[in-house]
Design an enzyme around this catalytic site. Sequence first.
Site, PDB file in Angstrom:
ATOM      1  N   ASP A  18       0.831  -1.212   0.000  1.00 34.44           N
ATOM      2  CA  ASP A  18       0.000   0.000   0.000  1.00 34.44           C
ATOM      3  C   ASP A  18       0.866   1.262   0.000  1.00 34.44           C
ATOM      4  O   ASP A  18       1.943   1.280   0.597  1.00 34.44           O
ATOM      5  CB  ASP A  18      -0.891  -0.018   1.258  1.00 34.44           C
ATOM      6  CG  ASP A  18      -2.036   0.969   1.161  1.00 34.44           C
ATOM      7  OD1 ASP A  18      -2.294   1.490   0.054  1.00 34.44           O
ATOM      8  OD2 ASP A  18      -2.669   1.222   2.196  1.00 34.44           O
ATOM      9  N   HIS A  35       2.940   3.398  -8.949  1.00 34.94           N
ATOM     10  CA  HIS A  35       2.799   1.964  -9.248  1.00 34.94           C
ATOM     11  C   HIS A  35       4.058   1.444  -9.954  1.00 34.94           C
ATOM     12  O   HIS A  35       4.515   0.342  -9.683  1.00 34.94           O
ATOM     13  CB  HIS A  35       1.555   1.720 -10.102  1.00 34.94           C
ATOM     14  CG  HIS A  35       0.270   2.092  -9.401  1.00 34.94           C
ATOM     15  ND1 HIS A  35      -0.009   1.699  -8.117  1.00 34.94           N
ATOM     16  CD2 HIS A  35      -0.793   2.841  -9.791  1.00 34.94           C
ATOM     17  CE1 HIS A  35      -1.191   2.172  -7.752  1.00 34.94           C
ATOM     18  NE2 HIS A  35      -1.687   2.880  -8.750  1.00 34.94           N
ATOM     19  N   LEU A 129      10.890 -20.899  -4.268  1.00 30.99           N
ATOM     20  CA  LEU A 129       9.941 -19.909  -3.740  1.00 30.99           C
ATOM     21  C   LEU A 129       8.642 -19.919  -4.565  1.00 30.99           C
ATOM     22  O   LEU A 129       8.659 -19.839  -5.793  1.00 30.99           O
ATOM     23  CB  LEU A 129      10.572 -18.510  -3.799  1.00 30.99           C
ATOM     24  CG  LEU A 129       9.654 -17.362  -3.369  1.00 30.99           C
ATOM     25  CD1 LEU A 129       9.282 -17.468  -1.895  1.00 30.99           C
ATOM     26  CD2 LEU A 129      10.320 -16.013  -3.669  1.00 30.99           C
TER      27      LEU A 129
HETATM   28  C1  FPP Z   1      -1.802   0.142  -3.424  1.00 37.69           C
HETATM   29  O1  FPP Z   1      -1.345   1.490  -3.369  1.00 37.69           O
HETATM   30  C2  FPP Z   1      -1.249  -0.510  -4.607  1.00 37.69           C
HETATM   31  C3  FPP Z   1      -2.004  -1.079  -5.605  1.00 37.69           C
HETATM   32  C4  FPP Z   1      -3.469  -1.100  -5.600  1.00 37.69           C
HETATM   33  C5  FPP Z   1      -1.364  -1.646  -6.798  1.00 37.69           C
HETATM   34  C6  FPP Z   1      -0.195  -2.515  -6.510  1.00 37.69           C
HETATM   35  C7  FPP Z   1       0.488  -2.794  -7.779  1.00 37.69           C
HETATM   36  C8  FPP Z   1       1.819  -2.824  -7.958  1.00 37.69           C
HETATM   37  C9  FPP Z   1       2.806  -2.676  -6.872  1.00 37.69           C
HETATM   38  C10 FPP Z   1       2.405  -2.994  -9.317  1.00 37.69           C
HETATM   39  C11 FPP Z   1       2.181  -4.294  -9.998  1.00 37.69           C
HETATM   40  C12 FPP Z   1       2.233  -5.547  -9.196  1.00 37.69           C
HETATM   41  C13 FPP Z   1       3.018  -6.621  -9.451  1.00 37.69           C
HETATM   42  C14 FPP Z   1       2.836  -7.877  -8.666  1.00 37.69           C
HETATM   43  C15 FPP Z   1       4.048  -6.627 -10.484  1.00 37.69           C
HETATM   44  P1  FPP Z   1      -2.413   2.650  -3.561  1.00 37.69           P
HETATM   45  O2  FPP Z   1      -2.471   2.998  -5.008  1.00 37.69           O
HETATM   46  O3  FPP Z   1      -3.719   2.251  -2.962  1.00 37.69           O
HETATM   47  O4  FPP Z   1      -1.724   3.798  -2.753  1.00 37.69           O
HETATM   48  P2  FPP Z   1      -2.465   4.954  -1.948  1.00 37.69           P
HETATM   49  O5  FPP Z   1      -3.234   4.294  -0.827  1.00 37.69           O
HETATM   50  O6  FPP Z   1      -1.330   5.782  -1.455  1.00 37.69           O
HETATM   51  O7  FPP Z   1      -3.350   5.673  -2.918  1.00 37.69           O
END
Ligand code: FPP
Length: 248
Positions: A18, A35, A129
């Site tokens: 997050d 992201h 893994l």
């Molecule tokens: C949460 O942060 C993150 C996500 C919903 C997306 C996670 C995706 C990635 C890390 C990239 C792709 C994944 C892989 C496995 C290659 P948020 O956007 O909710 O952050 P915020 O709460 O600060 O808005």
Amino acid sequence: MTSFADPAKPDHVAIIMDGNGRWASGRGLKRIFGHRKGVEAVRRTVEAARLSGIRYLTLFAFSSENWKRPKDEVSDIMELISIFIHRELQNYHAQNMRFQMIGEREGLGPKVLGALEAAEHLTRGNTGLHVVVAVNYGSRAEIARAAVALAREAVDGRISPDEINEALISGRLDTAGIPDPDLIIRTSGEQRLSNFLMWQSAYSELVFLPCLWPEFSRDMFDEALREYARRTRRFGGVDEPASAMTGS
Ligand code: FPP
């Protein structure tokens, strides 16, 4: 399913990644840059998990509720997942890693689903893994799907309703065969599960870190493992010497 191979070390670490959006907006950037930076943290974390010798790593990449985000952000995240798999798959396969997706496959675009399923297919015999990527995943939906599967089996006469127990339910979840997470890490300072592995986390240790996901490092991963080692897990029982722990 719970395992106790080495009580001081988790067998299965699951992570709620997050804070990508906050990382980007704190720098005056669009959320997608958070992201993108988050993918680098994913790479570091897979490597940290591999080197630490844990057996399962689950990453919450996209929840069934994340469809509420702007269309562009959703397609950017899906694209990042596909690119990550395309770039890393051969390398991870060569390192004997196994890939698995959990979540609802229906509703995913052909590109991301194709990449995830190709990774599952190529690595299905690997024994290193085991990386589980949760995409279009929500715990309540997963439990509801398991209930439908069991109801069908009961209607078809393959099981009796009275036979339904915790093991049968676990066996119909997307995570069937995967041990429950010993440790769940969430970054960004939020302290909740957000519909992630709610059945499986009944006895998980939870570690909440203030850093935003793009900042997550090998040192932070190791510190979370040390924090886990300091916890006493009782599973509803009483303290026992580690050597007496046998299971379930
Ligand atoms: C949460 O942060 C993150 C996500 C919903 C997306 C996670 C995706 C990635 C890390 C990239 C792709 C994944 C892989 C496995 C290659 P948020 O956007 O909710 O952050 P915020 O709460 O600060 O808005």
